[in-house]
Design an enzyme around this catalytic site. Structure first.
Site, PDB file in Angstrom:
ATOM      1  N   LYS A  31     -18.437   0.552  -2.112  1.00 51.89           N
ATOM      2  CA  LYS A  31     -18.643  -0.282  -3.303  1.00 51.89           C
ATOM      3  C   LYS A  31     -18.662  -1.760  -2.906  1.00 51.89           C
ATOM      4  O   LYS A  31     -19.534  -2.520  -3.317  1.00 51.89           O
ATOM      5  CB  LYS A  31     -17.514  -0.038  -4.324  1.00 51.89           C
ATOM      6  CG  LYS A  31     -17.715   1.229  -5.129  1.00 51.89           C
ATOM      7  CD  LYS A  31     -16.480   1.632  -5.914  1.00 51.89           C
ATOM      8  CE  LYS A  31     -16.700   3.007  -6.538  1.00 51.89           C
ATOM      9  NZ  LYS A  31     -15.489   3.590  -7.125  1.00 51.89           N
ATOM     10  N   GLN A  58      -9.575   2.076  -8.937  1.00 53.61           N
ATOM     11  CA  GLN A  58     -10.014   3.334  -8.326  1.00 53.61           C
ATOM     12  C   GLN A  58      -9.050   4.470  -8.705  1.00 53.61           C
ATOM     13  O   GLN A  58      -7.846   4.357  -8.519  1.00 53.61           O
ATOM     14  CB  GLN A  58     -10.064   3.171  -6.795  1.00 53.61           C
ATOM     15  CG  GLN A  58     -10.603   4.372  -6.046  1.00 53.61           C
ATOM     16  CD  GLN A  58     -12.062   4.665  -6.336  1.00 53.61           C
ATOM     17  OE1 GLN A  58     -12.903   3.775  -6.360  1.00 53.61           O
ATOM     18  NE2 GLN A  58     -12.381   5.931  -6.575  1.00 53.61           N
ATOM     19  N   ASP A  85     -16.258   0.611 -15.405  1.00 52.43           N
ATOM     20  CA  ASP A  85     -16.231   2.070 -15.299  1.00 52.43           C
ATOM     21  C   ASP A  85     -16.456   2.724 -16.667  1.00 52.43           C
ATOM     22  O   ASP A  85     -16.714   3.927 -16.745  1.00 52.43           O
ATOM     23  CB  ASP A  85     -14.867   2.532 -14.745  1.00 52.43           C
ATOM     24  CG  ASP A  85     -14.968   3.108 -13.343  1.00 52.43           C
ATOM     25  OD1 ASP A  85     -16.104   3.396 -12.902  1.00 52.43           O
ATOM     26  OD2 ASP A  85     -13.919   3.264 -12.688  1.00 52.43           O
TER      27      ASP A  85
END
Ligand code: NDP
Length: 298
Positions: free
Chosen positions: A53, A97, A120
């Site tokens: 990422k 995460q 997200d």
């Protein structure tokens, strides 16, 4: 094999290219999108995701902020970091995460992110906005699947779609997105009766189950378009070797029946990070009162 292969790797490269073009235009206005990724602990798969990422964020011209915290980080410290990132004008997107170590409450942490920076799309406000057809941050993997389907069909209106799996990160938002594009949507899960017959009705099948090669060719309607979200590693053939990566769809039999299908690897997987970058760009445009990038949002 008769099915067209939907090349997610190539499509993801196109998405990243479009993001990079927009980022370059923002630079002319003195704006540089920033993505903060928070990793707690040393889960090896998460470390790999976070590394790629960060790398791709920099490649499209954005600022990448990585925060690596020890596995025993307290909830208070993690929430304090999220609060700091929420307030930081250089940060347009925040991603914590998952999974988090067991002592941390994932829902609490996710819902502490500013919804406008929740790239997200897991914050409860974004879930509600998506469900009610309003402007939301949309979870990256389903957004990637939607982009592939829109590219394949043009319009999805009137198609019958079956999503296999009802998780909050893939199945449910996928179903919402398909509904929003006027598909007739069925969500199948572990308690669905006669699941093969349910799947066989669909023009579009999205498999997000986590069971290697569960959906076989005889479950499919001839010509169905199959999006395989699953990433499963089979046990290695010999000791010390790496097991083969397969999806939730049995590619060999499904590709004899499907009209088009995503491979694993090289299908949905690369779209997820590309859509994370697209979401960061969208968040930046919204934060600055600018038009959203066309074709990169739901
Ligand atoms: P979850 O484990 O959270 O959810 C799996 C879903 O599948 C559940 O709703 C479950 O039903 C359903 N299910 C399980 N077994 C069956 C069965 N035998 N028949 C029908 N339905 C079943 O998984 P995720 O949604 O997080 O992930 C799904 C897959 O996608 C995994 O392989 C994961 O690795 C992959 N993935 C890939 C990503 C990418 O970037 N390509 C990103 C995210 C995930 P129930 O609710 O009834 O238990």
């Amino acid at each position: 094999m008769s099915a067209e292969i939907i090349d997610g790797k190539a499509f993801a490269a196109e998405v990243r290219g479009k993001v990079a073009e927009h980022v370059a235009k923002l630079a002319e206005k003195g704006i540089k999108p920033g993505l903060a990724v928070v990793l707690v602990g040393e889960d090896p798969a998460s470390q790999v995701y976070v590394r790629s990422k960060g790398k791709q964020t920099v490649e499209v011209g954005m600022e990448s902020f990585e925060h690596k915290l020890p596995a025993d980080t307290s909830e208070a410290d993690l929430l304090a970091l999220v609060d700091k990132l929420n307030k930081d004008p250089a940060v347009n997107g925040i991603l914590v995460q998952l999974p988090l170590p067991g002592h941390l409450n994932e829902d609490l942490v996710i819902n502490s992110i500013d919804p406008a920076k929740d790239v997200d799309g897991f914050h409860i406000s974004n879930v509600g906005l998506l469900a009610t057809g309003q402007k939301a941050m949309v979870p990256c993997t389903p957004l990637g699947c939607l982009m592939l389907l829109r590219d394949h069909f043009g319009s999805l209106s009137g198609k019958s779609a079956v999503v296999v799996g009802r998780s909050n990160i893939v199945g449910k938002p996928m179903a919402q997105l398909l509904l929003r594009d006027s598909c007739t949507v069925t969500i199948a899960h572990s308690r669905t009766k006669d699941i093969e017959d349910v799947v066989k009705q669909a023009d579009i099948v999205v498999a997000a189950v986590g069971r290697p090669e569960m959906v076989t060719g005889d479950w499919l309607k001839k010509g169905a378009v199959v999006i395989d979200v699953g990433i499963n590693r089979l046990p290695p053939a010999e000791e010390g070797a790496k097991g083969k990566l397969v999806g939730d769809v049995d590619f060999a039999s499904a590709s004899e029946v499907a009209g088009a299908i995503t491979p694993v690897p090289g299908g949905v997987g690369p779209m997820t990070i590309a859509c994370l970058l697209a979401n960061t760009l969208t968040a930046t445009c919204r934060a600055n009162g600018l038009d959203e990038p066309e074709g990169l949002t739901a």
